[in-house]
Motif scaffolding. Sequence first.
Motif, short mmCIF file in Angstrom:
data_model
loop_
_atom_site.label_atom_id
_atom_site.label_comp_id
_atom_site.label_asym_id
_atom_site.label_seq_id
_atom_site.Cartn_x
_atom_site.Cartn_y
_atom_site.Cartn_z
N GLU A 7 0.88 -1.16 -0.03
CA GLU A 7 0.21 -0.03 -0.14
C GLU A 7 0.78 1.29 0.04
OE1 GLU A 7 -3.49 2.39 2.60
OE2 GLU A 7 -2.86 0.27 3.38
N LEU A 8 1.74 1.14 0.62
CA LEU A 8 2.89 2.32 0.95
C LEU A 8 3.62 2.77 -0.52
CD1 LEU A 8 4.40 4.58 2.43
CD2 LEU A 8 5.86 2.83 3.15
N MET A 9 3.90 1.54 -1.16
CA MET A 9 4.83 1.53 -2.54
C MET A 9 3.58 2.26 -3.60
SD MET A 9 7.74 0.74 -2.29
CE MET A 9 8.00 0.50 -4.08
N ALA A 10 2.39 1.93 -3.39
CA ALA A 10 1.45 2.06 -4.44
C ALA A 10 1.05 3.67 -4.18
CB ALA A 10 0.02 1.48 -4.12
N ARG A 11 1.34 4.02 -2.94
CA ARG A 11 1.12 5.68 -2.54
C ARG A 11 2.18 6.36 -3.14
NH1 ARG A 11 0.33 6.84 3.54
NH2 ARG A 11 -1.21 4.88 3.13
N VAL A 12 3.32 5.75 -2.91
CA VAL A 12 4.73 6.72 -3.61
C VAL A 12 4.49 6.70 -5.11
CG1 VAL A 12 7.30 6.38 -3.90
CG2 VAL A 12 6.13 5.84 -1.57
N VAL A 13 4.24 5.72 -5.73
CA VAL A 13 4.19 5.65 -7.16
C VAL A 13 3.11 6.77 -7.69
CG1 VAL A 13 3.46 4.25 -9.14
CG2 VAL A 13 4.97 3.03 -7.41
N ILE A 76 7.35 19.16 0.78
CA ILE A 76 6.64 19.14 2.27
C ILE A 76 5.41 18.48 2.20
CG2 ILE A 76 5.94 20.71 4.17
CD1 ILE A 76 8.16 22.64 3.18
N GLU A 77 4.43 18.79 1.17
CA GLU A 77 3.22 18.28 1.03
C GLU A 77 3.42 16.77 0.81
OE1 GLU A 77 1.38 20.17 -2.20
OE2 GLU A 77 1.38 21.95 -1.32
N ASP A 78 4.24 16.36 0.07
CA ASP A 78 4.51 14.82 -0.31
C ASP A 78 5.01 14.15 1.05
OD1 ASP A 78 3.54 15.33 -2.78
OD2 ASP A 78 5.78 15.26 -3.57
N ILE A 79 5.90 14.63 1.93
CA ILE A 79 6.23 14.21 3.19
C ILE A 79 5.02 13.84 4.04
CG2 ILE A 79 7.58 14.54 5.22
CD1 ILE A 79 9.82 15.89 3.45
N ARG A 80 4.01 14.73 4.02
CA ARG A 80 2.90 14.64 4.88
C ARG A 80 2.04 13.38 4.30
NH1 ARG A 80 1.46 21.12 4.96
NH2 ARG A 80 3.08 21.71 6.87
N THR A 81 2.29 13.29 3.14
CA THR A 81 1.21 12.15 2.50
C THR A 81 1.91 10.98 2.49
OG1 THR A 81 0.43 13.67 0.62
CG2 THR A 81 0.15 11.40 0.22
N VAL A 85 9.71 7.35 6.76
CA VAL A 85 11.08 8.01 6.78
C VAL A 85 11.88 7.34 5.63
CG1 VAL A 85 13.08 8.02 8.11
CG2 VAL A 85 10.88 8.34 9.35
N TRP A 86 11.62 5.67 5.68
CA TRP A 86 12.63 5.26 4.49
C TRP A 86 12.34 5.70 2.95
CZ3 TRP A 86 16.79 3.11 5.86
CH2 TRP A 86 17.05 2.45 7.04
N MET A 87 10.81 5.82 2.47
CA MET A 87 10.36 6.09 1.42
C MET A 87 10.92 7.54 1.21
SD MET A 87 9.19 3.73 -0.25
CE MET A 87 8.92 2.00 0.32
N ILE A 88 10.70 8.36 2.24
CA ILE A 88 10.87 9.81 1.88
C ILE A 88 12.67 10.06 1.81
CG2 ILE A 88 11.22 12.12 3.28
CD1 ILE A 88 8.54 11.05 4.75
N THR A 89 13.27 9.29 2.39
CA THR A 89 14.77 9.52 2.49
C THR A 89 15.28 8.79 1.02
OG1 THR A 89 14.99 9.28 4.55
CG2 THR A 89 17.03 8.93 3.70
N LEU A 90 14.69 7.70 0.75
CA LEU A 90 15.32 6.99 -0.49
C LEU A 90 14.68 7.13 -1.74
CD1 LEU A 90 15.52 3.33 1.12
CD2 LEU A 90 17.36 4.96 0.85
N VAL A 91 13.58 7.83 -1.96
CA VAL A 91 12.99 8.06 -3.14
C VAL A 91 12.40 9.48 -3.20
CG1 VAL A 91 10.77 7.58 -4.59
CG2 VAL A 91 11.70 5.71 -2.96
N LEU A 92 11.90 9.81 -2.28
CA LEU A 92 11.19 11.30 -2.47
C LEU A 92 12.30 12.19 -2.75
CD1 LEU A 92 8.04 11.80 -0.54
CD2 LEU A 92 8.15 11.75 -2.80
N TYR A 96 13.47 15.01 -5.76
CA TYR A 96 13.38 16.30 -5.77
C TYR A 96 14.73 16.97 -5.84
CZ TYR A 96 8.36 17.07 -4.46
OH TYR A 96 7.04 17.10 -4.62
N PHE A 97 15.67 16.61 -5.22
CA PHE A 97 17.26 16.91 -5.31
C PHE A 97 17.68 17.02 -6.81
CE2 PHE A 97 21.57 16.43 -5.34
CZ PHE A 97 22.12 17.54 -4.51
N LEU A 98 17.42 15.75 -7.53
CA LEU A 98 17.72 15.93 -8.91
C LEU A 98 17.24 16.63 -9.88
CD1 LEU A 98 18.07 12.05 -9.55
CD2 LEU A 98 19.96 13.76 -9.15
N VAL A 99 15.80 16.98 -9.69
CA VAL A 99 15.08 17.79 -10.43
C VAL A 99 15.38 19.37 -10.07
CG1 VAL A 99 12.65 18.71 -10.85
CG2 VAL A 99 13.00 16.25 -10.73
N ILE A 100 15.57 19.60 -8.79
CA ILE A 100 15.76 20.97 -8.52
C ILE A 100 17.21 21.55 -8.82
CG2 ILE A 100 16.14 22.72 -6.49
CD1 ILE A 100 14.01 21.07 -4.90
#
Length: 223
Positions: A7-13, A76-81, A85-92, A96-100
């Motif tokens: 469910e978490l992976m589906a939300r990240v995708v 910030i909005e995505d972190i709340r969604t 911690v792992w998905m935020i650190t390893l994916v989000l 964001y860093f690469l795009v910015i």
Amino acid sequence: MKAELIELMARVVQVLQINMRWMTWNLFLAFIPLALSIWLFRFKRGRSWVWWLGFLVFYAFLPNAPYLLTDVIHLIEDIRTIQSVWMITLVLIPVYFLVIMAGFEAYVISLINVGYYLHRIGKSQWIIWMEMTTHALCAIGIYWGRFLRFNSWDFVTQPDALLTRGVEEILGKQPLVIIAITFAILVGLHWLMKRVTLGFVSQKNKSIVIQPTSMNTNSHNAG
């Protein structure tokens, strides 16, 4: 546990799919001035009316490159969604860093190209003033885009609203503070990224020069 992970992976995708739309669009806008800077400042061409038109379009679209810095609010909005911690650190955060950073690097290289042009025409003393002026203009453009929701093409589609409302809005105390902070961030980040970029290019050029030299030496010794 497995069901929760799926469910978490589906939300990240899902979050990434939504973000990819505006990330792709914003990166496209950021690379427009980069492409124009190469065409305008890296090739020897006369300053015809086409060149000046391209110059105006270049500066109209240039704030789109550092504008990506403000997209951290979506993080910030995505972190709340996501709330993992792992998905935020390893994916989000990496995404964001690469795009910015890609957007800001487009900004840095664009200004390097302008500086290259000024140096070529014997106006090297103008480079620092060009950079400071550009940072100031882009700070205003970022404020217009983030808070007033103006776009680069509004210079053509609604110039009256851009010049009247835009100028009125930035004269307040709070907008001036925001613009000043944005200007300081642009100056600091540009100074750092410019040196990293030029250092990387210089190192690459050295390796290209050294490699043929060493190959010639080896072939001479073999003979």
